[in-house]
Each structure stands twice: as C-alpha cells, then as structure tokens.
Design a protein around this motif. Structure first.
Motif, PDB file in Angstrom:
ATOM      1  N   UNK A  90       0.891  -1.098   0.104  1.00 34.00           N
ATOM      2  CA  UNK A  90       0.113  -0.026   0.095  1.00 34.00           C
ATOM      3  C   UNK A  90       0.914   1.372  -0.195  1.00 34.00           C
ATOM      4  N   UNK A  91       1.948   1.300   0.511  1.00 32.34           N
ATOM      5  CA  UNK A  91       2.898   2.259   0.682  1.00 32.34           C
ATOM      6  C   UNK A  91       3.310   2.794  -0.606  1.00 32.34           C
ATOM      7  N   UNK A  92       3.388   1.779  -1.927  1.00 37.14           N
ATOM      8  CA  UNK A  92       3.779   2.186  -2.992  1.00 37.14           C
ATOM      9  C   UNK A  92       2.613   3.107  -3.894  1.00 37.14           C
ATOM     10  N   UNK A  93       1.487   2.901  -3.345  1.00 36.97           N
ATOM     11  CA  UNK A  93       0.670   3.696  -4.000  1.00 36.97           C
ATOM     12  C   UNK A  93       0.628   5.101  -4.014  1.00 36.97           C
ATOM     13  N   UNK A  94       0.415   5.680  -5.340  1.00 35.77           N
ATOM     14  CA  UNK A  94       0.365   7.129  -5.238  1.00 35.77           C
ATOM     15  C   UNK A  94      -0.936   7.691  -4.582  1.00 35.77           C
ATOM     16  N   UNK A  95      -1.101   8.946  -4.628  1.00 36.97           N
ATOM     17  CA  UNK A  95      -2.253   9.334  -4.019  1.00 36.97           C
ATOM     18  C   UNK A  95      -3.503   9.083  -4.855  1.00 36.97           C
TER      19      UNK A  95
END
Length: 271
Positions: free
Chosen positions: A193-198
């Motif tokens: 999830x930390x890799x997802x952009x806004x």
C-alpha cells in the motif's frame, strides 16, 4: 471496509486542535482518560466507547452525506458500476485490491496475537500474487484458504486498550474515529500500500466504496425506519469497531431505542 487514509487523519487532527477546552468537572484530554470516563463526564451514550463532542458539526455533515452526496452521487454511481460493469471484471478488480491489503492484515493479526490468522493472510498473499496474476484471481479461496477477518491497525490499537477517541462524520467518507483515522494512516504505510500514489489510493477507495455502497442497498429501509438515523449510524459504527477490536470476542449489545441495529451489524460485519 478499507478507505482512503490521509484525508481522514489530517481532518481528525484539525478538528482535535479546534476542540474547545472541557469544563473543570470533565476530563482534560482524550489520550489521558478512557472512553468510559469521557462518557461519564459528557453526555450519556448508548454504546460504550462513544465520544461525540462534535455532534452538532457531525449532524450537519450527516445531513450533507445522507440527503445530498449519497442519493445524488454515491448511490447512483455505485449502482451503475455494479449493474453495467461485467461481473468478471468487477471480481478481478475486487480481488486485486483486496490482495493489496493482505500484508497489512498479516501484520495487524500478529499485533493482535493471532498467529493462525496471520499465517492465513500471508499464504493468501503469496499464493494469489504468484499464481493468481498479481491477485486478480483468488486462487487461495479456490484452494480452500478462506479469507479471515481483515484487522486494521485501528483494530489492533483497540485490542490493546487504545480508546476510540472522538467520533467524526466526514463528507463522502462517512463515519470514523480518531483511532480509526490514525490506524488507516498506518495501514497505508505497509507494503504494498505504501507504493501507491495518492491517485491510486483514491482509485482503490472509490472501487471498494462502490462495491460496499451497492451491497448496503438492502439495508436502507432499516436506516429510514430508525427514529434517529444519525444515532443509528453512530451506534452501529462504534459497536462494529468495538467488535473488531475485540478480535470478534465481544458480545454486541443492542443500544436502547435502536431495535434495528442487530440486523444492520450482521450485515456490515460481513465486509
């Protein structure tokens, strides 16, 4: 239900900073006292763990959501998505997005001292990622590795005694608490999830939100029949969060004057 995190966390902090100082005969801070003490110092709440110091503001946001944003935007868009997008495509999207949450579910299960559930989430993640085309196909369920509960970091904090904190009704987002907003933010820090952009996080929230909103259509009558839909929603939400924080061991109590709540809780506990 997983929802976009950063907006709620910042919104909660903003409102917390704007809160009025309590009277001398009340508790001074949320962090220093338990929810039970807060309830004793303030209004009498039907559900343990409820703290709603911004009820006037929250009711205004409830009216905005319930009378305008939901009937004119969220509901029709969600039903259109469910009715017109082919079911195999929707299933693939749902599986892929759900698979992204599995590492967070695993870590939170460990924090909640549930090793068996943590192993299940781990196995589901690697099996569906490797053999299910990145999670598009739920191979794990086909192999009888069923998805267990999906604990968030907010649930893990509650399991270890952190109170719900202030209750908020946020436009488009719906109900949340300070604990859940903080927990959702932490969940967003886990891989992947930390890799997802806004915008990717926003898309995830939108697709999952449309599925969840469409699934609740059958429960709309109970909400409309409730004497006070705002209190009905708040009590149902807090009871559900208390139940999740207990690891499913808490017996749900029916608040006074809310005879419809048990059926509603049975429905939302499936998500």
């Amino acid at each position: 239900m997983k929802k976009i995190t950063l907006l709620t966390f910042l919104f909660a902090l903003l409102l917390t900073g704007c809160a009025e100082t309590p009277n001398d005969d009340t508790v001074s801070t949320v962090d220093a006292e338990t929810n039970a003490e807060l309830a004793e110092a303030g209004p009498a709440y039907n559900v343990e763990g409820t703290y709603d110091p911004f009820e006037g503001f929250n009711r205004t946001m409830w009216d905005l959501n319930y009378n305008y944003l939901d009937p004119y935007i969220a509901r029709p868009v969600s039903l259109a998505y469910v009715d017109y997008v082919p079911s195999p495509l929707r299933t693939g999207i749902r599986n892929f997005l759900s698979n992204l949450d599995e590492p967070a579910n695993m870590v939170n299960s460990i924090i909640m001292l549930d090793g068996e559930q943590a192993v299940t989430h781990f196995n589901r993640f690697w099996i569906n990622t490797v053999f299910g085309i990145g999670g598009l196909i739920d191979i794990a369920s086909a192999a009888d590795i069923r998805k267990p509960a999906e604990p968030g970091f907010g649930d893990a904090m509650g399991y270890h005694g952190v109170p719900n904190g202030q209750y908020f009704m946020v436009p488009f987002y719906g109900p949340t608490t300070l604990r859940e907003g903080t927990g959702d933010y932490v969940d967003g820090l886990y891989f992947p999830l930390s890799l997802l952009t806004f915008w990717q996080s926003l898309g995830k929230w939108a697709f999952e939100g449309m599925e969840d909103r469409a699934a609740l259509v059958s429960q709309e009558a109970m909400l409309k029949d409730s004497p006070d839909p705002y209190l009905f929603t708040r009590d149902a939400y807090i009871q559900n969060r208390n139940f999740r924080a207990s690891g499913g061991e808490l017996e749900l109590e029916e608040p006074q004057d809310e005879e419809y709540l048990d059926d509603f809780l049975d429905e939302i506990n499936e998500f």
